[in-house]
Write an enzyme that holds these catalytic residues in place. Structure first.
Site, short mmCIF file in Angstrom:
data_model
loop_
_atom_site.label_atom_id
_atom_site.label_comp_id
_atom_site.label_asym_id
_atom_site.label_seq_id
_atom_site.Cartn_x
_atom_site.Cartn_y
_atom_site.Cartn_z
N ARG A 4 -26.67 -14.12 5.22
CA ARG A 4 -26.80 -14.48 3.80
C ARG A 4 -27.09 -15.97 3.63
O ARG A 4 -26.42 -16.83 4.19
CB ARG A 4 -25.50 -14.13 3.06
CG ARG A 4 -25.56 -14.48 1.58
CD ARG A 4 -24.55 -13.71 0.78
NE ARG A 4 -23.17 -14.14 1.01
CZ ARG A 4 -22.14 -13.61 0.39
NH1 ARG A 4 -22.31 -12.63 -0.48
NH2 ARG A 4 -20.91 -14.03 0.64
N ARG A 59 -6.87 -8.62 -5.07
CA ARG A 59 -7.05 -8.56 -3.61
C ARG A 59 -5.72 -8.41 -2.89
O ARG A 59 -5.71 -8.35 -1.66
CB ARG A 59 -7.72 -9.85 -3.14
CG ARG A 59 -9.23 -9.75 -2.93
CD ARG A 59 -9.72 -11.16 -2.69
NE ARG A 59 -10.87 -11.29 -1.87
CZ ARG A 59 -12.08 -11.59 -2.34
NH1 ARG A 59 -12.31 -11.67 -3.63
NH2 ARG A 59 -13.07 -11.81 -1.52
N ARG A 102 -22.95 -20.42 2.89
CA ARG A 102 -21.56 -20.68 2.52
C ARG A 102 -20.72 -20.88 3.78
O ARG A 102 -20.94 -20.19 4.78
CB ARG A 102 -20.99 -19.47 1.74
CG ARG A 102 -21.35 -19.48 0.28
CD ARG A 102 -21.03 -18.17 -0.42
NE ARG A 102 -19.71 -17.59 -0.13
CZ ARG A 102 -19.22 -16.51 -0.76
NH1 ARG A 102 -19.94 -15.92 -1.71
NH2 ARG A 102 -18.04 -16.03 -0.46
N ARG A 117 -12.09 -13.03 7.33
CA ARG A 117 -12.11 -12.35 6.02
C ARG A 117 -11.91 -10.85 6.19
O ARG A 117 -11.28 -10.21 5.35
CB ARG A 117 -13.44 -12.64 5.30
CG ARG A 117 -13.51 -14.07 4.78
CD ARG A 117 -14.93 -14.48 4.47
NE ARG A 117 -15.43 -13.94 3.22
CZ ARG A 117 -16.70 -13.99 2.85
NH1 ARG A 117 -17.59 -14.53 3.65
NH2 ARG A 117 -17.08 -13.49 1.70
N LYS A 162 -20.49 -5.94 -3.79
CA LYS A 162 -19.84 -5.84 -5.10
C LYS A 162 -20.51 -6.74 -6.14
O LYS A 162 -20.74 -6.32 -7.27
CB LYS A 162 -18.35 -6.21 -5.00
CG LYS A 162 -17.55 -5.35 -4.05
CD LYS A 162 -16.06 -5.70 -4.08
CE LYS A 162 -15.71 -7.09 -3.62
NZ LYS A 162 -15.94 -7.36 -2.19
P1 AMP Z 1 -15.68 -13.86 -2.71
O1 AMP Z 1 -16.83 -14.62 -3.27
O2 AMP Z 1 -15.17 -12.80 -3.62
O3 AMP Z 1 -15.94 -13.35 -1.31
O4 AMP Z 1 -14.47 -14.90 -2.59
C1 AMP Z 1 -14.59 -16.07 -1.80
C2 AMP Z 1 -13.21 -16.60 -1.46
O5 AMP Z 1 -12.50 -16.95 -2.67
C3 AMP Z 1 -12.28 -15.62 -0.76
O6 AMP Z 1 -12.51 -15.57 0.65
C4 AMP Z 1 -10.92 -16.22 -1.09
O7 AMP Z 1 -10.66 -17.39 -0.34
C5 AMP Z 1 -11.12 -16.64 -2.54
N1 AMP Z 1 -10.79 -15.56 -3.48
C6 AMP Z 1 -11.62 -14.90 -4.33
N2 AMP Z 1 -10.98 -13.97 -5.05
C7 AMP Z 1 -9.68 -14.04 -4.66
C8 AMP Z 1 -8.50 -13.34 -5.01
N3 AMP Z 1 -8.51 -12.34 -5.91
N4 AMP Z 1 -7.34 -13.68 -4.40
C9 AMP Z 1 -7.28 -14.67 -3.49
N5 AMP Z 1 -8.35 -15.37 -3.09
C10 AMP Z 1 -9.55 -15.07 -3.67
#
Ligand code: AMP
Length: 217
Positions: A123, A88, A155, A166, A13
Site C-alpha cells: 500500500r 477494537r 505509512r 497489527r 474496511k
Molecule cells: P487503522 O487506520 O484503522 O488501521 O488504524 C491505525 C492505527 O490507529 C491502529 O494500528 C491503532 O494504533 C490506532 N487505532 C485506530 N483505531 C483504534 C481503536 N479503535 N483502538 C485503539 N487504537 C486504534
C-alpha cells in the site's frame, strides 16, 4: 443506519465504507483517520497516540473512546454512520453500548493473513490526493506508470514488522468481538478477498436485508 465494520487491518474496511457512504446518507468514522489527523496537527492526543500507532499497537481505550464519543455527538452523525476500526477491544464495545448507541448490523470482513500482508505491504498513498495504490506485482490499483515514486508514501505501520504486530494485536484484542456481537445476534460475515465490486454488492444485500418477522402461531 448504524453499522460497525469489523475485520483485520487490510480487510478493505475503509475502501468499502467509502463506497457505501457515497450511496447512503451515512458518514464514515475511521478512528485511525481521526488519530492520524490528531498526530498531523500535533495535538496532545496526537502526541500520546503516535508511539502506539507507529508500532501497530492499539492506542489506549480511554483516549479512543473519548475521541469516538465526541465524533458521534456531531450533527452529521444523526442520520447514521459506519464505524470503521472501532471498537477494537471489548472495553470499547462495552463503552459504546453504555453510551446507548444501538447498532443495526456488525459486518465482519474475513480475509487471510497472507492477503493482509500482500495488501498492506504494497500500500502506498498519494501525497496530495490521498488516493491509495498497491505497488506489489499483481496489486491493484497500480500507480500510473508516469507517477514519480516520490509522490507516494508508505505509512510507518504498513512496514512488514508493524503489519505482523497489527495481526497479532487483531487476533488477541479485536477478534473476541466476533463472539461478543454474535451473542447479540447482529453479526454478519462477508468474505473480503473478492473484488471490491462483489464485496460492495454483498454489503448492500446485508444492509437492505430486514429480518422477517416470526410467523404467527
Ligand atoms: P487503522 O487506520 O484503522 O488501521 O488504524 C491505525 C492505527 O490507529 C491502529 O494500528 C491503532 O494504533 C490506532 N487505532 C485506530 N483505531 C483504534 C481503536 N479503535 N483502538 C485503539 N487504537 C486504534
Amino acid at each position: 443506519m448504524k453499522l460497525i465494520f469489523l475485520g483485520p487491518p487490510g480487510a478493505g474496511k475503509g475502501s468499502i465504507a467509502q463506497r457505501i457512504t457515497e450511496q447512503m446518507n451515512v458518514v464514515q468514522i475511521s478512528t485511525g483517520d481521526l488519530l492520524r489527523d490528531a498526530v498531523k496537527v500535533g495535538s496532545e492526543l496526537g502526541n500520546q497516540a503516535k508511539k502506539f500507532m507507529d508500532t501497530g499497537a492499539l492506542v489506549p481505550d480511554t483516549l479512543v473512546i473519548d475521541l469516538l464519543k465526541a465524533r458521534i455527538a456531531q450533527p452529521d452523525c444523526d442520520e447514521g454512520f459506519i464505524l470503521d476500526g472501532f471498537p477494537r477491544t471489548l472495553p470499547q464495545a462495552e463503552a459504546l453500548s453504555r453510551a446507548g448507541v444501538s447498532i443495526d448490523k456488525v459486518i465482519n470482513f474475513i480475509v487471510s493473513d497472507a492477503l493482509v500482508l500482500e495488501r498492506l505491504s504494497g500500500r502506498r498513498i498519494h501525497k496530495t490526493t490521498g488516493r491509495i495504490y498497491n505497488v506489489n506485482p499483481g496489486g491493484a490499483p497500480q500507480p500510473p506508470p508516469d507517477m514519480p515514486a516520490d509522490d507516494l508514501f508508505q505509512r510507518d505501520d504498513d512496514k512488514v514488522e508493524a503489519i505482523a504486530n497489527r495481526l497479532v494485536v487483531y487476533r488477541t484484542q479485536t477478534e473476541p468481538l466476533i463472539a461478543y456481537y454474535q451473542a447479540r445476534g447482529n453479526l454478519v460475515d462477508i468474505i473480503a478477498s473478492n473484488a471490491l465490486d462483489d464485496i460492495i454488492r454483498d454489503v448492500e444485500k446485508v444492509i437492505h436485508d430486514t429480518p422477517t418477522p416470526p410467523a404467527a402461531p
